[in-house]
Design an enzyme around this catalytic site. Sequence first.
Site, mmCIF file in Angstrom:
data_model
loop_
_atom_site.group_PDB
_atom_site.id
_atom_site.type_symbol
_atom_site.label_atom_id
_atom_site.label_comp_id
_atom_site.label_asym_id
_atom_site.label_seq_id
_atom_site.Cartn_x
_atom_site.Cartn_y
_atom_site.Cartn_z
ATOM 1 N N HIS A 157 0.856 -1.193 0.000
ATOM 2 C CA HIS A 157 0.000 0.000 0.000
ATOM 3 C C HIS A 157 0.891 1.242 0.000
ATOM 4 C CE1 HIS A 157 -4.204 1.574 1.074
ATOM 5 N NE2 HIS A 157 -3.455 2.638 0.777
ATOM 6 N N LEU A 158 0.805 1.995 -1.054
ATOM 7 C CA LEU A 158 1.616 3.190 -1.241
ATOM 8 C C LEU A 158 1.462 4.156 -0.062
ATOM 9 C CD1 LEU A 158 3.326 4.919 -3.285
ATOM 10 C CD2 LEU A 158 1.150 5.860 -4.070
ATOM 11 N N HIS A 159 2.571 4.704 0.396
ATOM 12 C CA HIS A 159 2.515 5.720 1.446
ATOM 13 C C HIS A 159 3.783 6.570 1.391
ATOM 14 C CE1 HIS A 159 4.436 2.126 3.162
ATOM 15 N NE2 HIS A 159 5.106 2.937 3.967
ATOM 16 N N GLN A 160 3.593 7.845 1.604
ATOM 17 C CA GLN A 160 4.717 8.784 1.601
ATOM 18 C C GLN A 160 5.029 9.223 3.030
ATOM 19 O OE1 GLN A 160 6.133 11.686 -1.371
ATOM 20 N NE2 GLN A 160 4.757 13.086 -0.303
#
Length: 202
Positions: A157-160
């Site tokens: 799950h993409l996260h910055q």
Amino acid sequence: MVPGNDDVGTGAAGTAATADDRFEGIEHSSDFAAVPDAFQRLWTPHRLVYIQDGQQPDESDCPFCRAPEMTDEKALIVARGKHAYVLLNLFPYNSGHLLVCPYRHIATYDEATPEEVAEIGSLTQVAMRVLTEVSHCDGFNIGMNQGRVAGAGIAEHLHQHIVPRWALDSNFFPIIARTKAVPRLLGEVRREVADGWPKDEN
């Protein structure tokens, strides 16, 4: 105490042994078949477990998919947008360590839609302004780890990451003592950041 030539210890058989005896058979690095350089090394073999095994959850138990279903307080969410949201990192590097996540379960940045990319960017900008205002930080580390091999904690799950930094926030604790000193409680930081978030930005 660092062993020296005058130190005396007791060997396994109960006999006195000098420091030289105890270290017999250990090679000195100056004799290695390599070109010496100016760097000193801090060996951290305990990290091998993380590097090899990681901390990846089951795909059906993604914390970034579950978080928006909870209350802001329970999920540590500070702001919700249309395509993405902002929450505190449960295992922060520094106080105020934020994550910006799309609601969609996508793994890498190139899978994000233009709308998701735009909102991740705008939420990041607002987060920087809010953190600067409420925590008086001196700078930021901002970035995304893409994939398990790159060190992503939740690779699916993409996260910055948005990590506030202060001039004196680095010390010997993380490497030597395997400890990160985080002086603020997560709930307290969440309230402070959420209260400082511009209301027209939600």
